[in-house]
Scaffold this motif. Structure first.
Motif, PDB file in Angstrom:
ATOM      1  N   LEU A 181      -6.117  25.512 -66.645  1.00 48.25           N
ATOM      2  CA  LEU A 181      -4.864  26.000 -67.219  1.00 48.25           C
ATOM      3  C   LEU A 181      -4.910  25.813 -68.724  1.00 48.25           C
ATOM      4  O   LEU A 181      -5.515  24.858 -69.234  1.00 48.25           O
TER       5      LEU A 181
ATOM      6  N   SER B 276      -3.189  23.465 -58.845  1.00 48.71           N
ATOM      7  CA  SER B 276      -2.778  24.113 -60.092  1.00 48.71           C
ATOM      8  C   SER B 276      -1.400  24.732 -59.951  1.00 48.71           C
ATOM      9  O   SER B 276      -0.586  24.689 -60.888  1.00 48.71           O
TER      10      SER B 276
ATOM     11  N   CYS C  98     -10.097  24.773 -61.210  1.00 48.65           N
ATOM     12  CA  CYS C  98      -9.190  25.686 -61.900  1.00 48.65           C
ATOM     13  C   CYS C  98      -8.912  25.125 -63.290  1.00 48.65           C
ATOM     14  O   CYS C  98      -8.971  23.909 -63.521  1.00 48.65           O
TER      15      CYS C  98
ATOM     16  N   LEU D  89      -4.659  30.979 -66.793  1.00 46.41           N
ATOM     17  CA  LEU D  89      -5.060  30.354 -65.537  1.00 46.41           C
ATOM     18  C   LEU D  89      -6.363  31.011 -65.094  1.00 46.41           C
ATOM     19  O   LEU D  89      -6.462  32.235 -65.048  1.00 46.41           O
TER      20      LEU D  89
ATOM     21  N   ILE E 120      -8.643  21.152 -63.570  1.00 46.06           N
ATOM     22  CA  ILE E 120      -8.305  20.518 -62.291  1.00 46.06           C
ATOM     23  C   ILE E 120      -9.478  20.730 -61.336  1.00 46.06           C
ATOM     24  O   ILE E 120      -9.879  21.876 -61.076  1.00 46.06           O
TER      25      ILE E 120
END
Length: 417
Positions: A278, A231, A276, A264, A211
């Motif tokens: 994930l 996120s 970020c 994360l 992201i």
């Protein structure tokens, strides 16, 4: 009939010989990428057993598969035992067990009635038990009508860079499709099951989600696009989606589907976080589509973020029999061949042979889904201690696995006069 065969097999079993084979297999380190070290051992043992058509062929440079067969007297079914030769790493093992008899992960000590070592359960117990079962039939004077084939393939385990994509079984299955290797009527993949019979298994895929927003100095956050906040919104929506997936259906043998966020990473230094990432894993039930499940997750994430100036990218790094991951698989648990194997294991060891589902993904879908060949998992060992410093296999369970496999070979392939 099964009780008579098992009594005969137990009387003929050479415990010391069987354990020597098992411990010798553990002694051949075969962390993914180094399968050849163990394959050399297997080739020697397979030739000692008198298997015909022993073929050692590289699926990648320096990384071989090996297969061979025992030809029966004729007019019986063909049975395949298959397993992977590679193991996971041993990082930290020696330090964990320093100063004890378990310190060497490949010494295969017998401690508290169990054989310890890397690869003991996953899955050298299954491989050696299947080979020892054929030897046991010979010692007991039992001749088969059908053929028993063996195939041992590499590259099943994940964790080593550039490996763990099922390259070995992909190569072997391709040989079957090309008509170079005879297809079996039934396959037993020797993943550890505590001698249960797994007639179904989960599917899975891993998704890495990146992201990206826009960084800005902390004093003027309105100039940035906060990837960390995005996120958070995505994770909240994903957890809700997981609950919805779990509520859809429950499979008798493998339970419910779900997703698990496993990682994360992100943030900025005194600034609005620009990026970020994930990671998640999605469990699928038999009949669920990987493509559909992945599309749902992408829609959930994009819908939770909404801001067109924040970009989202998806990657699926764990393709197996499908570009996105591994498909789920199942066969009819009431099949006669499944019942035969269940009965054989129950006769070999009290309380075993239960028909269950695999809480892991391994390579049976290459047979069930790709080739249309029924396959199950069954072998000594407990998946719960595999990949850990506690990896071990109970001696009596291993020996019972040999007897159970031999009894199943006799029942399934038929006994010649």
């Amino acid at each position: 009939m099964i009780d008579d065969i098992i009594t005969r097999l137990r009387a003929a079993l050479d415990r010391d010989q069987a354990l020597t084979l098992f411990r010798g297999a553990i002694g051949r380190e075969s962390i993914t990428g180094n399968e050849a070290n163990f394959v050399a051992f297997l080739e020697e043992k397979m030739r000692e057993l008198g298997l015909s058509g022993v073929n050692r062929t590289e699926f990648l440079p320096g990384r071989p598969n090996i297969w061979g067969e025992h030809k029966g007297a004729g007019q019986g079914k063909r049975l395949l035992f298959i397993g992977h030769t590679d193991t996971v790493h041993v990082d930290g093992w020696r330090e964990h067990w320093q100063g004890t008899e378990r310190e060497d992960p490949f010494a295969a000590p017998i401690v508290d009635g169990a054989v310890w070592g890397r690869g003991s359960g996953d899955l050298k117990a299954g491989i050696t038990a299947s080979l020892a079962a054929l030897s046991l039939l010979d010692r007991a004077g039992i001749r088969l009508k059908g053929d028993v084939a063996f195939a041992f393939v590499g590259d099943e385990e994940s964790g080593q860079p550039g490996t763990g994509v099922s390259a070995g079984i992909r190569h072997f299955v391709g040989r079957i499709e090309a008509g170079e290797v005879t297809a079996p009527d039934f396959a037993v993949y020797v993943e550890p099951t505590r001698l249960a019979v797994y007639a179904a298994q989960i599917g899975f895929f891993i998704a890495d989600i990146t992201i990206t927003g826009k960084s800005a100095y902390f004093g003027v956050p309105e100039l940035g696009k906060d990837a960390l906040r995005a996120s958070h919104a995505a994770m909240t929506a994903l957890w809700k989606h997981s609950d919805e997936v779990a509520a859809r259906a429950e499979h008798k043998l493998v339970g419910r589907g779900f997703l698990l966020i496993t990682g994360l990473a992100g943030g900025g230094y005194i600034a609005v976080p620009e990026r970020c990432s994930l990671s998640l894993i999605r469990k699928l039930l038999p009949g669920e589509s990987l493509d559909t499940a992945a599309a749902e997750i992408e829609a959930v994430v994009r819908g939770a973020i909404g801001d067109p100036e924040i970009t989202v990218e998806f990657a699926y790094p764990a393709g197996r029999d499908h570009p996105l991951g591994g498909t789920a698989a199942e066969i009819d648990e009431t099949r006669a061949d499944v019942a035969m194997l269940s009965d054989a294991m129950a006769g070999a060891m009290s309380g075993r042979g239960v028909i269950e589902g695999a809480p892991f993904w391994s390579e049976s879908p290459f047979f069930v889904n790709r080739l249309g060949i029924p396959a199950v998992y069954c072998a000594p060992g407990d998946i719960r201690n595999c990949h850990t410093f506690e990896e071990h296999v109970d001696v009596e369970e291993y020996l019972a696995g040999i007897v159970g496999f031999a009894a199943f070979m006799a029942r399934y392939c038929g006994v010649a006069d």
